[in-house]
Design a protein around this motif. Structure first.
Motif, PDB file in Angstrom:
ATOM      1  N   ASP A 218       0.806  -1.220   0.000  1.00 28.25           N
ATOM      2  CA  ASP A 218       0.000   0.000   0.000  1.00 28.25           C
ATOM      3  C   ASP A 218       0.841   1.272   0.000  1.00 28.25           C
ATOM      4  N   TYR A 219       2.160   1.165   0.031  1.00 25.72           N
ATOM      5  CA  TYR A 219       2.984   2.368  -0.031  1.00 25.72           C
ATOM      6  C   TYR A 219       2.910   2.964  -1.434  1.00 25.72           C
ATOM      7  N   ARG A 220       2.805   4.283  -1.488  1.00 28.75           N
ATOM      8  CA  ARG A 220       2.722   4.969  -2.775  1.00 28.75           C
ATOM      9  C   ARG A 220       4.112   5.448  -3.199  1.00 28.75           C
ATOM     10  N   ILE A 221       4.411   5.162  -4.467  1.00 24.11           N
ATOM     11  CA  ILE A 221       5.672   5.637  -5.038  1.00 24.11           C
ATOM     12  C   ILE A 221       5.362   6.297  -6.377  1.00 24.11           C
ATOM     13  N   SER A 222       6.378   6.888  -7.007  1.00 27.60           N
ATOM     14  CA  SER A 222       6.204   7.476  -8.325  1.00 27.60           C
ATOM     15  C   SER A 222       5.947   6.362  -9.330  1.00 27.60           C
ATOM     16  N   LYS A 223       4.935   6.553 -10.183  1.00 29.65           N
ATOM     17  CA  LYS A 223       4.600   5.498 -11.139  1.00 29.65           C
ATOM     18  C   LYS A 223       5.746   5.313 -12.139  1.00 29.65           C
ATOM     19  N   LEU A 224       5.832   4.087 -12.621  1.00 30.27           N
ATOM     20  CA  LEU A 224       6.855   3.661 -13.573  1.00 30.27           C
ATOM     21  C   LEU A 224       8.266   3.657 -12.975  1.00 30.27           C
ATOM     22  N   THR A 225       8.373   3.758 -11.619  1.00 34.51           N
ATOM     23  CA  THR A 225       9.709   3.739 -10.994  1.00 34.51           C
ATOM     24  C   THR A 225      10.375   2.385 -11.196  1.00 34.51           C
ATOM     25  N   LEU A 226       9.737   1.321 -10.691  1.00 37.25           N
ATOM     26  CA  LEU A 226      10.319  -0.007 -10.847  1.00 37.25           C
ATOM     27  C   LEU A 226      10.334  -0.424 -12.310  1.00 37.25           C
ATOM     28  N   THR A 227       9.283  -0.043 -13.059  1.00 39.11           N
ATOM     29  CA  THR A 227       9.218  -0.411 -14.474  1.00 39.11           C
ATOM     30  C   THR A 227      10.418   0.131 -15.239  1.00 39.11           C
ATOM     31  N   THR A 228      10.846   1.352 -14.884  1.00 40.84           N
ATOM     32  CA  THR A 228      11.994   1.954 -15.578  1.00 40.84           C
ATOM     33  C   THR A 228      13.252   1.129 -15.378  1.00 40.84           C
TER      34      THR A 228
ATOM     35  N   ALA B  91      13.236   8.727 -12.916  1.00 37.67           N
ATOM     36  CA  ALA B  91      12.674   7.958 -11.806  1.00 37.67           C
ATOM     37  C   ALA B  91      13.331   8.328 -10.478  1.00 37.67           C
ATOM     38  N   CYS B  92      14.656   8.479 -10.482  1.00 40.82           N
ATOM     39  CA  CYS B  92      15.376   8.851  -9.249  1.00 40.82           C
ATOM     40  C   CYS B  92      14.936  10.226  -8.769  1.00 40.82           C
ATOM     41  N   LEU B  93      14.808  11.169  -9.697  1.00 42.83           N
ATOM     42  CA  LEU B  93      14.445  12.528  -9.327  1.00 42.83           C
ATOM     43  C   LEU B  93      13.049  12.572  -8.715  1.00 42.83           C
ATOM     44  N   ARG B  94      12.078  11.814  -9.320  1.00 37.53           N
ATOM     45  CA  ARG B  94      10.719  11.828  -8.773  1.00 37.53           C
ATOM     46  C   ARG B  94      10.665  11.165  -7.400  1.00 37.53           C
ATOM     47  N   LEU B  95      11.456  10.111  -7.178  1.00 41.38           N
ATOM     48  CA  LEU B  95      11.514   9.498  -5.847  1.00 41.38           C
ATOM     49  C   LEU B  95      12.120  10.460  -4.825  1.00 41.38           C
ATOM     50  N   LYS B  96      13.120  11.193  -5.237  1.00 43.49           N
ATOM     51  CA  LYS B  96      13.710  12.188  -4.332  1.00 43.49           C
ATOM     52  C   LYS B  96      12.692  13.256  -3.944  1.00 43.49           C
ATOM     53  N   MET B  97      11.851  13.628  -4.903  1.00 47.46           N
ATOM     54  CA  MET B  97      10.874  14.686  -4.644  1.00 47.46           C
ATOM     55  C   MET B  97       9.810  14.214  -3.654  1.00 47.46           C
ATOM     56  N   ILE B  98       9.287  12.984  -3.799  1.00 47.47           N
ATOM     57  CA  ILE B  98       8.205  12.550  -2.911  1.00 47.47           C
ATOM     58  C   ILE B  98       8.730  12.167  -1.525  1.00 47.47           C
ATOM     59  N   THR B  99      10.046  11.837  -1.402  1.00 48.76           N
ATOM     60  CA  THR B  99      10.622  11.497  -0.098  1.00 48.76           C
ATOM     61  C   THR B  99      11.415  12.651   0.496  1.00 48.76           C
ATOM     62  N   LYS B 100      11.396  13.800  -0.173  1.00 48.19           N
ATOM     63  CA  LYS B 100      12.148  14.981   0.284  1.00 48.19           C
ATOM     64  C   LYS B 100      13.632  14.664   0.466  1.00 48.19           C
ATOM     65  N   GLY B 101      14.143  13.858  -0.457  1.00 47.86           N
ATOM     66  CA  GLY B 101      15.569  13.549  -0.454  1.00 47.86           C
ATOM     67  C   GLY B 101      15.969  12.382   0.421  1.00 47.86           C
TER      68      GLY B 101
ATOM     69  N   CYS C  98      21.193  13.725  -8.908  1.00 48.84           N
ATOM     70  CA  CYS C  98      20.344  14.070 -10.051  1.00 48.84           C
ATOM     71  C   CYS C  98      19.594  15.376  -9.829  1.00 48.84           C
ATOM     72  N   ARG C  99      19.445  16.126 -10.936  1.00 54.81           N
ATOM     73  CA  ARG C  99      18.725  17.399 -10.942  1.00 54.81           C
ATOM     74  C   ARG C  99      17.840  17.464 -12.184  1.00 54.81           C
ATOM     75  N   ILE C 100      16.992  18.481 -12.212  1.00 53.07           N
ATOM     76  CA  ILE C 100      16.091  18.650 -13.356  1.00 53.07           C
ATOM     77  C   ILE C 100      16.886  18.801 -14.646  1.00 53.07           C
ATOM     78  N   ASP C 101      18.006  19.527 -14.579  1.00 53.47           N
ATOM     79  CA  ASP C 101      18.794  19.770 -15.787  1.00 53.47           C
ATOM     80  C   ASP C 101      19.347  18.480 -16.382  1.00 53.47           C
ATOM     81  N   ASP C 102      19.544  17.434 -15.541  1.00 51.35           N
ATOM     82  CA  ASP C 102      20.097  16.178 -16.046  1.00 51.35           C
ATOM     83  C   ASP C 102      19.144  15.475 -17.002  1.00 51.35           C
ATOM     84  N   ILE C 103      17.830  15.763 -16.907  1.00 47.57           N
ATOM     85  CA  ILE C 103      16.847  15.092 -17.755  1.00 47.57           C
ATOM     86  C   ILE C 103      16.983  15.549 -19.209  1.00 47.57           C
ATOM     87  N   LYS C 104      17.607  16.710 -19.401  1.00 54.84           N
ATOM     88  CA  LYS C 104      17.790  17.207 -20.760  1.00 54.84           C
ATOM     89  C   LYS C 104      18.806  16.366 -21.532  1.00 54.84           C
ATOM     90  N   GLU C 105      19.621  15.581 -20.810  1.00 55.97           N
ATOM     91  CA  GLU C 105      20.594  14.745 -21.490  1.00 55.97           C
ATOM     92  C   GLU C 105      19.890  13.523 -22.076  1.00 55.97           C
TER      93      GLU C 105
END
Length: 611
Positions: free
Chosen positions: A471-481, A553-563, A537-544
């Protein structure tokens, strides 16, 4: 001079107020205090040093006088023997037998010059002659019997008529209580003419001299030395039953004087004593420490308070001015304190801000609000048009294709289309970026099932999801990625069968997610680079272009867990890759289960156990 002061003023203008106050504190408080105290301590120390040198010189003179008196006394008594004709004739006489010798010796028994031990610091008197008719004993000995002794050889090698000899008899005389000897030796050659070679040895009472020196309380350590040998000392080293001690070179000598004692150079060493000034400072060290702290602490507190009065308000003023420069926001200073120049400056600034904001509101912001309202209206119309398109026609089409495949008995193709429909339906139905782990695992399973149609027997997988983690919520497609990364970069590089393991469990407060594959693996350099990129990881890294999905996926997990999440990747060429994600459950939301969902979770756990 004026040019210098102008230059100094320009230089100080570049420092902040806190630094300027610290400079004032150092130059006007610390340096004068340290300089004044240092001069006073130097004056006191110099006076104490001179007093110590004067006292040490007096002690040295006192010890020298005592030693010279003792040896002068012994030398005077030796002169009596030296000038006694009767003793001289007795030593020159050739005796026919012991009887004649003892008869002549009896006549000399009352000679005061031979009985000195009861009146002076003398322990023994020995007279030696090169006369073989003399019988050894008492005060008289044949010279031939003492030629091999240390004291005789030292005396003879000196080449002097009279000299002082220091020696240690060791085990030569087991009955002797005192084995350290200090003697005056002199040739008896006053009466010229015929006769044999003669000498007299007067032994100074070592113990009496040692007790006399050690009993005097000088307050300083005193060494009386002959060369490197320590003859006497009030700091030990005066045991008469052991050989003379030697100087070690580590003695802290404050004063040294030397004098000649009948052919032997005697050194008097006065050891260093702790300065009386510093001893007094040591006694009152707590009071001195308290005064030093008060002299340093109180001005520091006052400087700190004045600094806070200045810098705190100036920092607030600087912050709002910086915000104006960077973002263009004119904000008033909330808490204006003080009636001094800084307080007046802050109040005037607030009045200026209020007037500027009024002008901006009337001219600029009103125009922006009208533009934002127009853009919002257009966006709402566009969203309304998009919402009229029902995505479910896509599912109906896929269902029609699947049914046709079943009718034509193309069951494998029908299964693939069914899994594809599941993936698309879940992707469209997820209303937010957060999904439960059970939903994510279902998506992973559907994805792996589709991939198995492509890779056939080369792909094997195993999924383990602990019931307490569903029942824990995580960012979707995290494990799938990460699973997709194992399929693409793991299996495609290996022709043999490849296993993919997905495990989710809880360890303490940490939610642990592991993705492991037995694929081709990666180079150590690439793994290290990926670990750094996932960790930082940062937002700018996604441009690569490379590994965008993993970084996303790492960035979204960092955002929901506040790092509060860690990523670790291990890999080896030809062995496979192991990925670990650990997220703090205190920062993860948890979906409340209905009764039906609890039953479904239990069934899922049983099916996993069977598998």
């Amino acid at each position: 001079m004026r040019k210098f002061w102008n230059k100094l003023e320009e230089y100080l203008n570049d420092f902040n107020i806190k630094t300027k106050l610290f400079i004032v504190y150092v130059f006007c408080m610390i340096l004068p205090l340290v300089l004044t105290d240092s001069i006073i301590l130097f004056i006191l120390y110099d006076a104490a040093q001179k007093e110590r040198d004067y006292t040490a010189a007096n002690i040295s003179d006192s010890v020298r006088y005592d030693l010279e008196y003792i040896f002068e006394e012994a030398a005077n008594q030796m002169n009596n023997i030296y000038l006694d004709r009767e003793i001289n004739d007795f030593l020159n006489e050739q005796y026919d037998g012991p009887y004649e010798f003892f008869s002549a010796k009896t006549r000399l028994a009352d000679k005061s010059s031979l009985n000195l031990m009861s009146r002076y610091n003398i322990s023994n008197v020995v007279v030696c002659a090169d006369n073989e008719t003399i019988i050894n004993g008492g005060n008289f000995y044949r010279l031939s019997g003492v030629r091999d002794t240390m004291w005789y050889q030292t005396f003879e090698s000196s080449g002097r008529n009279m000299c002082t000899v220091f020696y240690y008899i060791g085990d030569q005389d087991q009955s002797a209580m005192t084995k350290r000897r200090i003697s005056l030796v002199r040739w008896l050659n006053y009466f010229r003419g015929g006769g044999c070679e003669k000498l007299v040895r007067v032994d100074i009472d070592y113990n009496k001299v040692a007790r006399k020196l050690t009993s005097l309380d000088y307050g300083y350590g005193v060494y009386v030395c002959a060369g490197e040998r320590i003859l006497f000392s009030n700091r030990g080293h005066s045991g008469s039953s052991e050989d003379f001690h030697m100087l070690t070179g580590e003695e802290n000598i404050a004063y040294r004087s030397s004098f000649d004692l009948y052919g032997e150079t005697i050194d008097i060493l006065i050891l260093q004593q702790t300065s009386s000034v510093f001893s007094q400072l040591e006694k009152h060290k707590l009071l001195i420490a308290f005064l030093v702290l008060m002299n340093l602490f109180l001005p520091m507190v006052m400087v700190s308070m004045v600094n806070r009065s200045f810098t705190g308000r100036l920092r607030s003023l600087g912050a709002v001015l910086q915000e104006v420069q960077e973002e263009g926001n004119l904000q008033e200073i909330g808490d204006v304190k003080g009636k001094d120049e800084i307080g007046s400056l802050m109040k005037n600034y607030n009045r200026m801000v209020r007037r500027m904001n009024d002008l901006i509101q009337r001219v600029y912001k009103d125009r922006l609000e009208r533009q934002e309202i127009e853009l919002a209206r257009q966006s709402a119309e566009l969203m309304a048009l998009h919402s009229q398109i029902n995505p479910h026609f896509l599912f109906n089409v896929l269902e029609s294709i699947r049914m046709r495949c079943i009718l034509h008995q193309e069951n494998e193709t029908a299964g693939m289309i069914e899994k594809l429909a599941v993936l698309e339906r879940q992707n469209i139905n997820w209303a937010s970026d957060h999904v439960t782990l059970s939903e994510e695992i279902n998506f992973v399973e559907a994805y792996l099932e589709l991939q198995s149609y492509r890779f056939g027997d080369r792909l094997r997988y195993e999924i383990e999801l602990a019931e307490e983690c569903m029942d824990y919520r995580i960012s979707k497609l995290t494990l799938t990625t990460f699973v997709e990364n194992s399929c693409v970069h793991g299996m495609e590089q290996k022709s043999a069968t490849c296993w993919i393991y997905v495990r989710v469990y809880r360890k303490g407060k940490w939610l642990c997610m592991e993705i492991e594959d037995t694929g081709g693996g990666m180079e150590e350099r690439v793994v290290e680079e990926m670990n750094v990129r996932m960790r930082e990881c940062r937002i700018d890294d996604i441009k690569e272009n490379e590994h965008v999905g993993i970084i996303n996926a790492c960035l979204r997990l960092k955002m929901i867990t506040k790092g509060n999440v860690t990523f670790s990747m291990e890999s080896e060429i030809g062995v496979g890759t192991f990925m670990t994600i650990r997220a703090d459950t205190d920062y993860l939301e948890r979906k409340e289960r209905t009764k039906r969902e609890e039953e479904g979770a239990a069934g899922y756990a049983e099916s996993n156990a069977d598998r």
